[in-house]
Write an enzyme that holds these catalytic residues in place. Sequence first.
Site, PDB file in Angstrom:
ATOM      1  N   HIS A 180       1.150  -0.997   0.481  1.00 55.76           N
ATOM      2  CA  HIS A 180       0.046  -0.142  -0.261  1.00 55.76           C
ATOM      3  C   HIS A 180       0.879   1.249  -0.041  1.00 55.76           C
ATOM      4  O   HIS A 180       0.635   1.904  -0.829  1.00 55.76           O
ATOM      5  CB  HIS A 180      -0.884   0.214   1.291  1.00 55.76           C
ATOM      6  CG  HIS A 180      -1.939  -1.230   0.938  1.00 55.76           C
ATOM      7  ND1 HIS A 180      -3.074  -0.912   1.261  1.00 55.76           N
ATOM      8  CD2 HIS A 180      -2.104  -2.434   0.932  1.00 55.76           C
ATOM      9  CE1 HIS A 180      -3.870  -2.411   1.084  1.00 55.76           C
ATOM     10  NE2 HIS A 180      -2.697  -3.732   1.952  1.00 55.76           N
ATOM     11  N   ASP A 226      -6.080   5.839   0.986  1.00 56.63           N
ATOM     12  CA  ASP A 226      -5.969   4.149   0.936  1.00 56.63           C
ATOM     13  C   ASP A 226      -7.575   3.688   1.471  1.00 56.63           C
ATOM     14  O   ASP A 226      -8.104   4.205   2.343  1.00 56.63           O
ATOM     15  CB  ASP A 226      -5.407   2.954   1.353  1.00 56.63           C
ATOM     16  CG  ASP A 226      -4.772   1.399   1.485  1.00 56.63           C
ATOM     17  OD1 ASP A 226      -5.939   1.315   1.588  1.00 56.63           O
ATOM     18  OD2 ASP A 226      -3.818   1.600   0.605  1.00 56.63           O
TER      19      ASP A 226
END
Length: 467
Positions: A23, A128
């Site tokens: 991520h 995210d």
Amino acid sequence: MAEKCTSNSSIAIVMVPLPAQGHLNQLLHLSGLVSSYNIPVNYVGTTAHIQQAKTRVHGLDPHTITNIHFHEFQTPSFETPSPNPNSFHKFPNHLMPSFYATFHLRGPVCSLVCDLSVNHNKVVVIYDDLMKWVVQDLPEMPNTECYSFNSTSAFMTYSYLWELKGKPFHPGTELYEDIPSIEDCFPPEFWEFLRIQEQFDGKLNCGELYNSSRVIEGLYLDLMAKEYDHGLKQWAIGPLNPTEAKEKSKGSNKRHESLDWLDKQQRDSVIFVSFGTTTTLCDEEIKELAIGLEKSHQKFIWVHRDADRGDVFASDVRKVQLPEGYEERIKETGIIVRDWAPQLEILAHCSTGGFMSHCGWNSCMESMSFGVPIAAWPMHSDQPRNSQLVTKYLKIGLSVRPWARQDEHVTSQMVENAVKTLMASTEGDEMRKRAADLSNAIKKSVIDGVVNRAEMDSFIAHITREN
């Protein structure tokens, strides 16, 4: 300590990544791409995770990072347990404390956006999708827009929502009735974390970003837009990784030894074996993998390391012994890397003809970008469904072990069979041809070897528009 942003630009970007390597990596690549449009980018996180992102990034121009403002915030200290190699479920539960620690970023991120909004006409927050808790206050702030970034495949996102809705019929989905149950892909600890995030669904974002390409996932992106994105604008801006790896020059002290070894091998003759940063194999699995690779008689590079801890700079790392005499026996056919490996450059090398992978989305995108077929050995999370996309829909890979048999250890025979099929059979050659064709299509969709520029231009035009 956050770096002071002195730009008087009309727009500023704030990136809010989840603190896990895949991520962190994706949003750092996106930061570099956005900054190439001369838009100031602010990348936020804890001190340790920002250092992790900077240290490990591959394929990003070092000069690009100098144009990104890194804001390092302190969070209360937390225990960073070691990965448990003997856990039945491969999900990295040891990272959960670091995920929950991000809740302490809510205040600092809110303050940063407030400060930026004073000096900019617009602040655009790209978060995210697993960081909704941190950004929950931001849509209420003046001249601020929030966009969700999906770090998993559109297939994974679509199929998750499709399953929650009771698997309604949509054209094209009838082929995937046997996808792995989502309940089996995550442990209860993660579902609780996800429930905390999902309470903010539909309240935060102005649009959806995907690290994907319509060349790869057009069907599922269209289904998401039609069925589940509720009219939000959508951009498939991937692949975020470069599609043309820039190798260190031969003979350079900075060039990894694996690349020098690859130079000596025949084209498409080497299988690259790596399971990412969140997977830890138990002693028995390591032994079976080692034996299977040896018995296949195929050339290989094996990245042999444990999963990351919450603090990747911790010194106590588990060292697992390989079978006695193993490295001496395989010295002509393979090499073992026990540290960070230049995955992009290895996959881009002409001698690499296969990839035994956990099917994390970064690894899938990188493998597809360079036309390398996959021997899929998914471990947890989105990986089982990504492996379905690779093996059943795109047909550029095979399964090392069916997910339905996840409670069984992978045996050396399974490894041997998968490697031989992928690397030394007509079936494997056909997968390699399809992977090469997909790679060519992906490369035609990008400009200068980086990102789908048409989609990226569309996103930049949207966020810089005058309201």
